[in-house]
Design a protein around this motif. Structure first.
Motif, PDB file in Angstrom:
ATOM      1  N   TYR A 188     104.055  39.727 108.771  1.00 40.43           N
ATOM      2  CA  TYR A 188     102.806  39.001 108.990  1.00 40.43           C
ATOM      3  C   TYR A 188     102.091  39.538 110.221  1.00 40.43           C
ATOM      4  O   TYR A 188     102.731  39.975 111.180  1.00 40.43           O
ATOM      5  CB  TYR A 188     103.071  37.505 109.165  1.00 40.43           C
ATOM      6  N   PRO A 189     100.760  39.477 110.234  1.00 38.17           N
ATOM      7  CA  PRO A 189     100.015  39.919 111.416  1.00 38.17           C
ATOM      8  C   PRO A 189     100.220  38.939 112.570  1.00 38.17           C
ATOM      9  O   PRO A 189     100.759  37.839 112.374  1.00 38.17           O
ATOM     10  CB  PRO A 189      98.558  39.899 110.934  1.00 38.17           C
ATOM     11  N   THR A 190      99.783  39.313 113.759  1.00 36.72           N
ATOM     12  CA  THR A 190      99.911  38.418 114.916  1.00 36.72           C
ATOM     13  C   THR A 190      98.702  37.508 115.072  1.00 36.72           C
ATOM     14  O   THR A 190      98.719  36.600 115.903  1.00 36.72           O
ATOM     15  CB  THR A 190     100.110  39.218 116.224  1.00 36.72           C
ATOM     16  N   SER A 191      97.662  37.734 114.289  1.00 38.46           N
ATOM     17  CA  SER A 191      96.496  36.851 114.328  1.00 38.46           C
ATOM     18  C   SER A 191      95.724  36.968 113.024  1.00 38.46           C
ATOM     19  O   SER A 191      95.940  37.906 112.244  1.00 38.46           O
ATOM     20  CB  SER A 191      95.585  37.188 115.516  1.00 38.46           C
ATOM     21  N   GLY A 192      94.832  36.012 112.798  1.00 36.03           N
ATOM     22  CA  GLY A 192      94.011  36.028 111.603  1.00 36.03           C
ATOM     23  C   GLY A 192      92.778  35.170 111.786  1.00 36.03           C
ATOM     24  O   GLY A 192      92.670  34.407 112.750  1.00 36.03           O
ATOM     25  N   ILE A 193      91.858  35.316 110.856  1.00 39.89           N
ATOM     26  CA  ILE A 193      90.638  34.502 110.831  1.00 39.89           C
ATOM     27  C   ILE A 193      90.475  33.983 109.415  1.00 39.89           C
ATOM     28  O   ILE A 193      90.605  34.739 108.449  1.00 39.89           O
ATOM     29  CB  ILE A 193      89.400  35.309 111.250  1.00 39.89           C
ATOM     30  N   GLU A 194      90.207  32.703 109.301  1.00 39.69           N
ATOM     31  CA  GLU A 194      90.046  32.061 108.001  1.00 39.69           C
ATOM     32  C   GLU A 194      88.889  31.069 108.090  1.00 39.69           C
ATOM     33  O   GLU A 194      88.684  30.454 109.142  1.00 39.69           O
ATOM     34  CB  GLU A 194      91.328  31.322 107.626  1.00 39.69           C
ATOM     35  N   LYS A 206      84.793  28.494 115.487  1.00 36.65           N
ATOM     36  CA  LYS A 206      84.601  27.180 116.115  1.00 36.65           C
ATOM     37  C   LYS A 206      85.932  26.524 116.466  1.00 36.65           C
ATOM     38  O   LYS A 206      85.967  25.524 117.167  1.00 36.65           O
ATOM     39  CB  LYS A 206      83.807  26.254 115.190  1.00 36.65           C
ATOM     40  N   ILE A 207      87.030  27.103 115.943  1.00 37.31           N
ATOM     41  CA  ILE A 207      88.363  26.573 116.205  1.00 37.31           C
ATOM     42  C   ILE A 207      89.276  27.745 116.540  1.00 37.31           C
ATOM     43  O   ILE A 207      89.244  28.774 115.865  1.00 37.31           O
ATOM     44  CB  ILE A 207      88.914  25.817 114.974  1.00 37.31           C
ATOM     45  N   ALA A 208      90.092  27.577 117.587  1.00 38.03           N
ATOM     46  CA  ALA A 208      91.096  28.573 117.971  1.00 38.03           C
ATOM     47  C   ALA A 208      92.454  27.880 118.021  1.00 38.03           C
ATOM     48  O   ALA A 208      92.631  26.900 118.743  1.00 38.03           O
ATOM     49  CB  ALA A 208      90.761  29.188 119.324  1.00 38.03           C
ATOM     50  N   LEU A 209      93.399  28.394 117.233  1.00 40.43           N
ATOM     51  CA  LEU A 209      94.733  27.820 117.158  1.00 40.43           C
ATOM     52  C   LEU A 209      95.740  28.768 117.788  1.00 40.43           C
ATOM     53  O   LEU A 209      95.667  29.974 117.557  1.00 40.43           O
ATOM     54  CB  LEU A 209      95.128  27.594 115.693  1.00 40.43           C
ATOM     55  N   TYR A 210      96.674  28.212 118.551  1.00 43.63           N
ATOM     56  CA  TYR A 210      97.732  29.038 119.134  1.00 43.63           C
ATOM     57  C   TYR A 210      98.982  28.210 119.358  1.00 43.63           C
ATOM     58  O   TYR A 210      98.960  26.991 119.363  1.00 43.63           O
ATOM     59  CB  TYR A 210      97.267  29.679 120.443  1.00 43.63           C
ATOM     60  N   GLY A 211     100.102  28.899 119.519  1.00 45.64           N
ATOM     61  CA  GLY A 211     101.386  28.263 119.799  1.00 45.64           C
ATOM     62  C   GLY A 211     102.005  28.898 121.032  1.00 45.64           C
ATOM     63  O   GLY A 211     101.367  29.022 122.061  1.00 45.64           O
ATOM     64  N   HIS A 212     103.248  29.304 120.929  1.00 47.23           N
ATOM     65  CA  HIS A 212     103.997  30.067 121.923  1.00 47.23           C
ATOM     66  C   HIS A 212     104.450  29.257 123.138  1.00 47.23           C
ATOM     67  O   HIS A 212     105.560  29.448 123.600  1.00 47.23           O
ATOM     68  CB  HIS A 212     103.197  31.294 122.364  1.00 47.23           C
ATOM     69  N   THR A 213     103.648  28.359 123.655  1.00 45.89           N
ATOM     70  CA  THR A 213     104.018  27.642 124.884  1.00 45.89           C
ATOM     71  C   THR A 213     104.923  26.447 124.617  1.00 45.89           C
ATOM     72  O   THR A 213     105.519  25.927 125.558  1.00 45.89           O
ATOM     73  CB  THR A 213     102.770  27.148 125.635  1.00 45.89           C
ATOM     74  N   GLN A 258      84.056  26.175 108.418  1.00 46.09           N
ATOM     75  CA  GLN A 258      84.284  26.500 109.836  1.00 46.09           C
ATOM     76  C   GLN A 258      85.236  27.692 109.955  1.00 46.09           C
ATOM     77  O   GLN A 258      86.291  27.698 109.325  1.00 46.09           O
ATOM     78  CB  GLN A 258      84.881  25.301 110.580  1.00 46.09           C
ATOM     79  N   LYS A 259      84.858  28.656 110.791  1.00 48.89           N
ATOM     80  CA  LYS A 259      85.736  29.805 111.031  1.00 48.89           C
ATOM     81  C   LYS A 259      86.817  29.428 112.036  1.00 48.89           C
ATOM     82  O   LYS A 259      86.533  28.836 113.082  1.00 48.89           O
ATOM     83  CB  LYS A 259      84.934  30.999 111.568  1.00 48.89           C
ATOM     84  N   ILE A 260      88.044  29.801 111.677  1.00 49.07           N
ATOM     85  CA  ILE A 260      89.205  29.473 112.496  1.00 49.07           C
ATOM     86  C   ILE A 260      89.924  30.761 112.875  1.00 49.07           C
ATOM     87  O   ILE A 260      90.289  31.561 112.016  1.00 49.07           O
ATOM     88  CB  ILE A 260      90.181  28.565 111.716  1.00 49.07           C
ATOM     89  N   PHE A 261      90.117  30.962 114.183  1.00 50.02           N
ATOM     90  CA  PHE A 261      90.953  32.056 114.687  1.00 50.02           C
ATOM     91  C   PHE A 261      92.329  31.470 114.933  1.00 50.02           C
ATOM     92  O   PHE A 261      92.463  30.421 115.563  1.00 50.02           O
ATOM     93  CB  PHE A 261      90.379  32.639 115.976  1.00 50.02           C
ATOM     94  N   TYR A 262      93.378  32.142 114.439  1.00 53.38           N
ATOM     95  CA  TYR A 262      94.723  31.624 114.639  1.00 53.38           C
ATOM     96  C   TYR A 262      95.680  32.752 115.024  1.00 53.38           C
ATOM     97  O   TYR A 262      95.582  33.861 114.536  1.00 53.38           O
ATOM     98  CB  TYR A 262      95.222  30.847 113.419  1.00 53.38           C
ATOM     99  N   THR A 263      96.583  32.420 115.937  1.00 50.34           N
ATOM    100  CA  THR A 263      97.514  33.394 116.496  1.00 50.34           C
ATOM    101  C   THR A 263      98.710  32.658 117.081  1.00 50.34           C
ATOM    102  O   THR A 263      98.619  31.455 117.368  1.00 50.34           O
ATOM    103  CB  THR A 263      96.824  34.239 117.581  1.00 50.34           C
ATOM    104  N   HIS A 264      99.797  33.368 117.267  1.00 52.73           N
ATOM    105  CA  HIS A 264     100.911  32.768 118.000  1.00 52.73           C
ATOM    106  C   HIS A 264     100.520  32.661 119.472  1.00 52.73           C
ATOM    107  O   HIS A 264     100.771  31.646 120.105  1.00 52.73           O
ATOM    108  CB  HIS A 264     102.188  33.594 117.827  1.00 52.73           C
TER     109      HIS A 264
END
Length: 157
Positions: A64-70, A104-111, A75-81
């Motif tokens: 899987y990639p490390t980020s994506g846009i959907e 308009k939305i940015a999703l992330y995890g890792h922390t 609404q456009k969503i940027f998502y990444t670890h």
């Protein structure tokens, strides 16, 4: 339109299954990495949901990639670890990447720490960890996208 955001399951498939069972109306699931194998079988168990998956720093052999846009609900969503954007040291790079891509939305995890911010017209959402939280309980996020607006919330498990 309701979406589920899950991150950092670290081999706790039972937690993912309970989240998906608790949100039957959600049609989109964003999995933000660490451990992608945990979410892969959910495609078979929940065929009515569309899964968007990125790999994290613990997904050593993931394709899987490390980020994506959907785009969901218009609404456009940027998502990444988030590990490639240094999110443990702040969300500036994440915010700039989302802005440059018109999201308009940015999703992330890792922390492993849940958080919702709103900066420069962009919702920044970290669902925390559904398995190994830091500084709080196990959690995930739900985001409702409607004509009237975007409403992200953190749900403790």
């Amino acid at each position: 339109m309701r979406i589920i955001v899950i991150s950092d399951s670290h081999r706790n498939v039972r937690s993912i299954r309970s989240i998906l069972d608790a949100q039957p109306d959600a049609r989109h699931v964003f999995f933000l990495g660490d451990i992608t194998a945990d979410i892969e079988d959910m495609n078979l168990e929940f065929p009515d949901k569309r899964f968007h998956i990125v790999s994290g720093n613990c997904d050593f052999f993931s394709n899987y990639p490390t980020s994506g846009i959907e785009t969901v609900g218009g609404q456009k969503i940027f998502y990444t670890h988030g590990h490639t954007l240094g999110v443990k040291h702040g969300t500036d790079k994440l915010l700039n990447t989302a802005r440059l891509n018109g999201c308009k939305i940015a999703l992330y995890g890792h922390t492993h720490v849940s958080q919702i911010l709103y900066e420069d017209g962009i919702y920044i959402v970290n669902p925390g960890s559904c398995s190994e939280p830091r500084g709080g309980g196990r959690s995930y996020a739900v985001i409702d996208i409607e004509e009237s607006g975007i409403m992200p919330i953190i749900i403790n498990i």
